[in-house]
Design a protein around this motif. Structure first.
Motif, PDB file in Angstrom:
ATOM      1  N   ILE A 134       0.859  -1.185   0.000  1.00 52.50           N
ATOM      2  CA  ILE A 134       0.000   0.000   0.000  1.00 52.50           C
ATOM      3  C   ILE A 134       0.896   1.235   0.000  1.00 52.50           C
ATOM      4  O   ILE A 134       1.830   1.345   0.796  1.00 52.50           O
ATOM      5  CB  ILE A 134      -0.923   0.019   1.242  1.00 52.50           C
ATOM      6  N   PHE A 135       0.602   2.167  -0.906  1.00 49.60           N
ATOM      7  CA  PHE A 135       1.396   3.395  -1.001  1.00 49.60           C
ATOM      8  C   PHE A 135       0.825   4.464  -0.074  1.00 49.60           C
ATOM      9  O   PHE A 135      -0.371   4.441   0.261  1.00 49.60           O
ATOM     10  CB  PHE A 135       1.392   3.916  -2.446  1.00 49.60           C
ATOM     11  N   SER A 136       1.669   5.396   0.346  1.00 47.70           N
ATOM     12  CA  SER A 136       1.168   6.512   1.152  1.00 47.70           C
ATOM     13  C   SER A 136       0.239   7.357   0.281  1.00 47.70           C
ATOM     14  O   SER A 136       0.515   7.608  -0.887  1.00 47.70           O
ATOM     15  CB  SER A 136       2.336   7.349   1.672  1.00 47.70           C
ATOM     16  N   GLY A 137      -0.867   7.787   0.854  1.00 48.01           N
ATOM     17  CA  GLY A 137      -1.881   8.524   0.114  1.00 48.01           C
ATOM     18  C   GLY A 137      -3.262   8.083   0.569  1.00 48.01           C
ATOM     19  O   GLY A 137      -3.414   7.439   1.613  1.00 48.01           O
ATOM     20  N   THR A 138      -4.285   8.414  -0.194  1.00 46.42           N
ATOM     21  CA  THR A 138      -5.642   8.026   0.183  1.00 46.42           C
ATOM     22  C   THR A 138      -5.943   6.607  -0.282  1.00 46.42           C
ATOM     23  O   THR A 138      -5.273   6.059  -1.170  1.00 46.42           O
ATOM     24  CB  THR A 138      -6.685   8.982  -0.429  1.00 46.42           C
ATOM     25  N   ILE A 139      -6.971   6.031   0.326  1.00 50.26           N
ATOM     26  CA  ILE A 139      -7.417   4.704  -0.107  1.00 50.26           C
ATOM     27  C   ILE A 139      -7.885   4.770  -1.552  1.00 50.26           C
ATOM     28  O   ILE A 139      -7.632   3.858  -2.355  1.00 50.26           O
ATOM     29  CB  ILE A 139      -8.536   4.189   0.821  1.00 50.26           C
ATOM     30  N   LEU A 140      -8.555   5.860  -1.909  1.00 52.99           N
ATOM     31  CA  LEU A 140      -9.029   6.047  -3.284  1.00 52.99           C
ATOM     32  C   LEU A 140      -7.865   6.010  -4.261  1.00 52.99           C
ATOM     33  O   LEU A 140      -7.923   5.329  -5.295  1.00 52.99           O
ATOM     34  CB  LEU A 140      -9.781   7.374  -3.397  1.00 52.99           C
ATOM     35  N   ASP A 141      -6.789   6.728  -3.948  1.00 51.59           N
ATOM     36  CA  ASP A 141      -5.631   6.767  -4.832  1.00 51.59           C
ATOM     37  C   ASP A 141      -4.981   5.392  -4.950  1.00 51.59           C
ATOM     38  O   ASP A 141      -4.471   5.026  -6.015  1.00 51.59           O
ATOM     39  CB  ASP A 141      -4.601   7.774  -4.319  1.00 51.59           C
TER      40      ASP A 141
ATOM     41  N   GLY B 168     -13.702   7.918   4.907  1.00 49.26           N
ATOM     42  CA  GLY B 168     -14.023   6.929   3.890  1.00 49.26           C
ATOM     43  C   GLY B 168     -12.903   6.688   2.906  1.00 49.26           C
ATOM     44  O   GLY B 168     -11.757   6.416   3.310  1.00 49.26           O
ATOM     45  N   TYR B 169     -13.212   6.815   1.620  1.00 50.63           N
ATOM     46  CA  TYR B 169     -12.230   6.553   0.574  1.00 50.63           C
ATOM     47  C   TYR B 169     -11.127   7.622   0.526  1.00 50.63           C
ATOM     48  O   TYR B 169     -10.086   7.410  -0.092  1.00 50.63           O
ATOM     49  CB  TYR B 169     -12.916   6.461  -0.793  1.00 50.63           C
ATOM     50  N   LEU B 170     -11.345   8.749   1.177  1.00 48.83           N
ATOM     51  CA  LEU B 170     -10.335   9.815   1.215  1.00 48.83           C
ATOM     52  C   LEU B 170      -9.444   9.714   2.457  1.00 48.83           C
ATOM     53  O   LEU B 170      -8.670  10.625   2.747  1.00 48.83           O
ATOM     54  CB  LEU B 170     -11.018  11.186   1.167  1.00 48.83           C
ATOM     55  N   THR B 171      -9.538   8.609   3.163  1.00 51.70           N
ATOM     56  CA  THR B 171      -8.690   8.386   4.339  1.00 51.70           C
ATOM     57  C   THR B 171      -7.235   8.241   3.915  1.00 51.70           C
ATOM     58  O   THR B 171      -6.921   7.483   2.993  1.00 51.70           O
ATOM     59  CB  THR B 171      -9.133   7.115   5.088  1.00 51.70           C
ATOM     60  N   GLU B 172      -6.364   9.005   4.571  1.00 50.93           N
ATOM     61  CA  GLU B 172      -4.936   8.920   4.280  1.00 50.93           C
ATOM     62  C   GLU B 172      -4.339   7.709   4.992  1.00 50.93           C
ATOM     63  O   GLU B 172      -4.585   7.487   6.179  1.00 50.93           O
ATOM     64  CB  GLU B 172      -4.214  10.193   4.762  1.00 50.93           C
ATOM     65  N   VAL B 173      -3.564   6.933   4.276  1.00 51.18           N
ATOM     66  CA  VAL B 173      -2.879   5.782   4.873  1.00 51.18           C
ATOM     67  C   VAL B 173      -1.366   5.998   4.761  1.00 51.18           C
ATOM     68  O   VAL B 173      -0.892   6.669   3.844  1.00 51.18           O
ATOM     69  CB  VAL B 173      -3.272   4.459   4.182  1.00 51.18           C
ATOM     70  N   ASN B 174      -0.625   5.431   5.701  1.00 59.36           N
ATOM     71  CA  ASN B 174       0.820   5.592   5.704  1.00 59.36           C
ATOM     72  C   ASN B 174       1.482   4.655   4.713  1.00 59.36           C
ATOM     73  O   ASN B 174       0.846   3.758   4.142  1.00 59.36           O
ATOM     74  CB  ASN B 174       1.385   5.320   7.106  1.00 59.36           C
ATOM     75  N   GLU B 175       2.789   4.852   4.541  1.00 61.41           N
ATOM     76  CA  GLU B 175       3.572   3.972   3.678  1.00 61.41           C
ATOM     77  C   GLU B 175       3.406   2.526   4.128  1.00 61.41           C
ATOM     78  O   GLU B 175       3.471   2.231   5.321  1.00 61.41           O
ATOM     79  CB  GLU B 175       5.043   4.376   3.753  1.00 61.41           C
ATOM     80  N   ARG B 176       3.171   1.640   3.190  1.00 57.34           N
ATOM     81  CA  ARG B 176       2.937   0.209   3.416  1.00 57.34           C
ATOM     82  C   ARG B 176       1.631  -0.043   4.176  1.00 57.34           C
ATOM     83  O   ARG B 176       1.381  -1.160   4.616  1.00 57.34           O
ATOM     84  CB  ARG B 176       4.112  -0.455   4.134  1.00 57.34           C
TER      85      ARG B 176
END
Length: 591
Positions: free
Chosen positions: A437-444, A477-485
């Protein structure tokens, strides 16, 4: 050589030669205009500054003896003006060269990153990520100043030497020869240490690379470290690597300091010799006190460019070690690439043929040998078997992440080695074991492989793989930011998001490598409903250790002994009571 360890120095594949530096000139030529402007400003600044000793000589020998106060004030104003103008020109030049240096960094780093994107999996299998990162970041930073300021300063200091020599000889020939008498000693020192310097900087490069590799590995594995309470042990390893780096650095610094040490001592001895020769040997008739002061000033100025040149030389020797690493990376062959006259792979139906395929990661150690099988378009194929038998290798070869050692692989009759990679992979959906999983939003992240997908298409893909419910539980929701990996997500959530990303591409061939290994049984049952719809009309390859997930596949291939040991449907293989039957029975007993 085993290069995939943090504690092993990377020996260069080939020694440095001037060709590497000529390659670096390509980046310099792109900055030709601002560098010429900076050079002119530097030359003007240096030329103006060199007039100061002549003014001093005139003031000491003429203005002061004549007690001409007005002229003394005028010459003082002229001297101040030369200093101010010289500083202004040097400042403008410094700003220009700062931008030039950053532009060179940008060009080299962009080329490195572009090349790294094209290198095959094998390159990354062979070395730690930290040893790759340090080349793109640290080494490029280290060479930028030499490739920008270093070139101009080298030419400028040479011109400075010529200008100073001209001024010196114009003032006094004999005292000029005294100043030049120290040059042979300095040249001898340079020749004595130059080879040792280059080797020393290569050692620094190696130890820095090792330290960076271990640091990157430790950060990536920090959870495992703390789980097994390995902190003290790892601290010891890091300390050992740091000590090795410090030792290499200190040895290099000792060699580097020999140059300025030699210049400082030679300057002192030459200046002393000027006063001795001028006052005692020549006398006031041949050398006035103003001449001696001017020549002592020129002596300091003459050796200053030599000291600067020696520093440039040290920087060049340092940068040579880094340039070697940078160009070694750029010279890494892109073994998996479009062949000459490669053609576009037309829209496919999905039939696949492995024709006498042999493959080895290391020469002579075949993972697959003379493997042949055919898959009809729309068939679902399960790959099962013991760990390390080559199941993932089969799908990696189909995706052409590696080139086959022998034989060929056909899709709809097209040899995949003869088609363009983009046209091949764009028609395949691949979910590997590592749910990255890349850093960024779930949507991205879901839209990563299909940037033009609408939000509705993203949501539809997420619903298919049962990811929509947990995504909507997040505040954004889908705009939730996730960290690297995807460290904020559970392993199962990461896998479902990766699944949605793969399915969104609407591939004709779908590859699922342990796709449901981190999903609980209830979610897997829900996911299976969506998968059954998705797999209709698509060719699919499914790797799974849990045989319950593949029993409904059209065909099961039991991979072992460098090939397919058994092939058939679940019922056929159970009736055969061979290897698949034993594996299935063992799993039922464990359950």
């Amino acid at each position: 050589m085993a290069r995939n360890k943090f504690d092993i120095d990377e020996n260069l594949e080939s020694p440095f030669n001037i060709r590497h530096f000529r390659r670096a000139i390509v980046y310099i030529k792109k900055q030709k205009t601002p560098m010429i402007v900076a050079f002119v400003l530097s030359a003007l600044s240096a030329g103006i500054a060199l007039s100061a000793p002549l003014i001093m000589q005139h003031v000491v020998d003429v203005t002061i003896p004549e007690k001409d106060t007005l002229s003394l004030v005028g010459w003082s104003a002229v001297t101040l003006a030369t200093i101010v103008i010289s500083v202004i020109l040097a400042t403008i030049r410094s700003r220009i060269m700062t931008r030039v240096g950053q532009d060179i960094i940008f060009e080299i780093r962009t080329d490195l990153f572009k090349h790294l994107q094209e290198l095959p999996f094998q390159y990354y299998d062979d070395r730690p990520q930290g040893k790759i990162l340090i080349r793109v970041v640290n080494y490029v930073n280290s060479v930028s100043d030499v490739l920008s300021n270093g070139i101009i300063n080298f030419i400028l200091e040479i011109l400075n030497l010529l200008f100073i020599a001209a001024f010196m000889f114009a003032v006094d020939v004999k005292l000029s020869l005294v100043i030049l008498a120290g040059l042979p000693v300095f040249i001898a020192v340079i020749l004595l240490i130059k080879t040792r310097q280059r080797r020393a900087w290569q050692a620094v490069s190696n130890k820095s690379s090792n330290l960076n590799a271990y640091l990157q590995e430790s950060i990536s594995g920090i959870r495992v470290t703390q789980i097994f309470t390995r902190e003290k042990r790892n601290e010891g390893i890091f300390t050992r690597l740091s000590v090795n780096y410090r030792s290499a650095w200190m040895k290099t610094m000792y060699l580097n300091f020999l140059v300025p040490f030699s210049v400082d001592n030679l300057t002192t001895m030459v200046t002393t010799a000027i006063f001795f020769v001028g006052l005692l040997a020549m006398g006031p008739e041949e050398a006035t006190f103003g001449v001696i002061l001017a020549m002592s000033s020129y002596a300091s100025r003459f050796w200053q460019p030599i000291l600067n040149l020696s520093n440039i030389y040290n920087s060049f020797v340092n940068s040579v070690a880094y340039l070697e690493r940078i160009f070694e990376t750029l010279d890494e062959p892109v073994t998996v690439s479009d062949v000459p006259k490669a053609r576009e792979l037309p829209p496919i139906q999905g039939s696949v043929s492995f024709d006498d395929v042999t493959f080895a990661y290391d020469p002579g150690l075949n993972i697959l040998e003379n493997l042949s099988f055919n898959v009809k378009a729309g068939e679902s194929i399960a790959l099962v078997g013991p760990t390390g038998a080559g199941k993932t290798t089969v799908v990696n070869l189909l995706s052409r992440f590696y080139n086959v050692t022998g034989g060929k692989i056909l899709i709809d009759g097209h040899d995949i080695s003869e088609v363009k990679l983009k046209s091949l992979r764009s028609q395949m959906g691949i979910m590997l074991q590592d749910s990255f999983i890349f850093s960024g939003t779930i949507l991205d992240n879901i839209r990563y492989g299909k940037l033009d997908a609408t939000e509705e298409e993203v949501i539809a893909a997420a619903k298919t793989v049962c990811a929509d419910d947990f995504i909507r539980e997040f505040e954004k929701g889908y705009l939730t930011e996730v960290n690297e990996r995807g460290s904020k997500l559970s392993q199962g959530q990461r896998q479902l998001i990766s699944f949605a990303r793969t399915l969104l591409a609407d591939p004709r061939i779908l590859i699922l490598d342990e796709a449901t290994s981190s999903i609980d049984a209830q979610t897997e049952r829900l996911l299976q409903k969506g998968l059954n719809e998705l797999l209709k009309g698509r060719t699919s390859f499914i790797i799974a250790h849990r045989l319950s997930t593949v029993r409904n596949c059209d065909r099961i291939l039991y991979v072992a002994d460098r090939g397919v040991a058994e092939s058939g449907s679940h019922d056929q293989l159970i009736a055969k009571q061979g290897r698949y039957y034993k594996l299935h029975t063992a799993q039922k007993m464990e359950a």
